[in-house]
Scaffold this active site. Sequence first.
Site, short mmCIF file in Angstrom:
data_model
loop_
_atom_site.label_atom_id
_atom_site.label_comp_id
_atom_site.label_asym_id
_atom_site.label_seq_id
_atom_site.Cartn_x
_atom_site.Cartn_y
_atom_site.Cartn_z
N ARG A 274 0.84 -1.21 0.00
CA ARG A 274 0.00 0.00 0.00
C ARG A 274 0.88 1.26 0.00
NH1 ARG A 274 -2.51 2.92 -1.75
NH2 ARG A 274 -4.49 3.89 -1.25
N CYS B 144 0.56 4.32 -2.57
CA CYS B 144 0.49 5.74 -2.21
C CYS B 144 1.58 6.51 -2.95
CB CYS B 144 0.70 5.93 -0.71
SG CYS B 144 -0.77 5.60 0.27
#
Lengths: 277, 116
Positions: free
Chosen positions: A234, A238
């Site tokens: 993740r 981002c």
Amino acid sequence: MNKIAYTPALFCGLLAVALPALAGPEEDRQAMVKYFKDAYPKMDQANFIYGALAFNQDALNQYKSIMEFPPYVEEMEKAEKLWKTPMKSGKTYADCLPNGGKMIAGDYPLFDNAKGKVVTLEMAVNDCRTANGEEAWKYGDPKTMGLLTAHLRTLSDGMKVNIKVEGPAATKAYEDGKKTWYQRKGQLNFSCASCHIYGAGDKVRSEILSPVIGQTTHWPVFRAGTNLVTLQTRYKGCNGSVRHVGEDPGHESWNNLEYYHSYMSNGLPMQASVFRK
Amino acid sequence: MHIKHLSGALVLAACLVTPALAAEPAKPGLTGKDIAFQLPKGNCLACHAIAGGEQPGTLGPELKDMKARFPDKKELAAHIADQTAFNPYSAMPPFMKHGALTQEEFDKLVDFIHGL
């Protein structure tokens, strides 16, 4: 300029240098809790474990009904099988990890003084593998490390996040992670903090931004059904969103980031794995 | 030998192209509104409500009455080019400082936003 005029300026300067040194991880966390209390006085911060869903009751209700019969049940069956498969030495992960792997996820990442670095739960798994005749897995690989930790973390459901930062070496790693958290990155010039502190609760297009508190409590997640995503994968996502190439899962600077990031969730209960949009 | 040279040339070409972070040339016919609404370009809608745009974000203020707020278009242009020069804490991307738009795209975008 005379001496009298200089003195207050010098004093203030010294104070400005001395103050950050007084703030430690617990002061940082409490300041974060206060920031969100001031920003959202009516919100129960216990709901931050649900991320952005905490800001939208309808979405939270939908999530809870999805979680009654999650779409990734078959993946979790594979995960349990992988967990139970003995390594080449004949030993299992339960034989190798502390406490048989039960109720330990909240202690990770931890700072290992002997190694002089942060150790994530994924690194502990790879240490088990290499000590038992297996090759290390690629961090962030959804089919191996991701799947195994999806099961491993269920063994810590309900455990409270319990990150410890003790001693100068651990503090240095924590501070490095904190720096990464606040550092602006990419062509779009965002830091983690831009969205997940200052922008938390606001929307980017139709998506609500989740708050930093609670973010590390529920990984890996299954997005859109069965797509397994680890926490550090993740981070990669981002980075991509802000048009930054960034590191890859398992990089020391991300382990330090996860160390700081997880500290901000201290005291909140863990749950794995969960559904996310 | 040829292949070697060719691959060398390809690597060189890749190096020249790779600053993928530099703005790609504007597609002909792309309007200021397109640039403001599209994800790979300005994507102003991600954070700002704009008349005619669906599902706007809320990180930034609604973009309206722009001529009243910025009588001088150049001042608006400076904010879009690098908002951090005005407010170091702003989350707004410094579009021109970081080369996210070509000059042509930027000019079209400023015209569109100033007209809101």
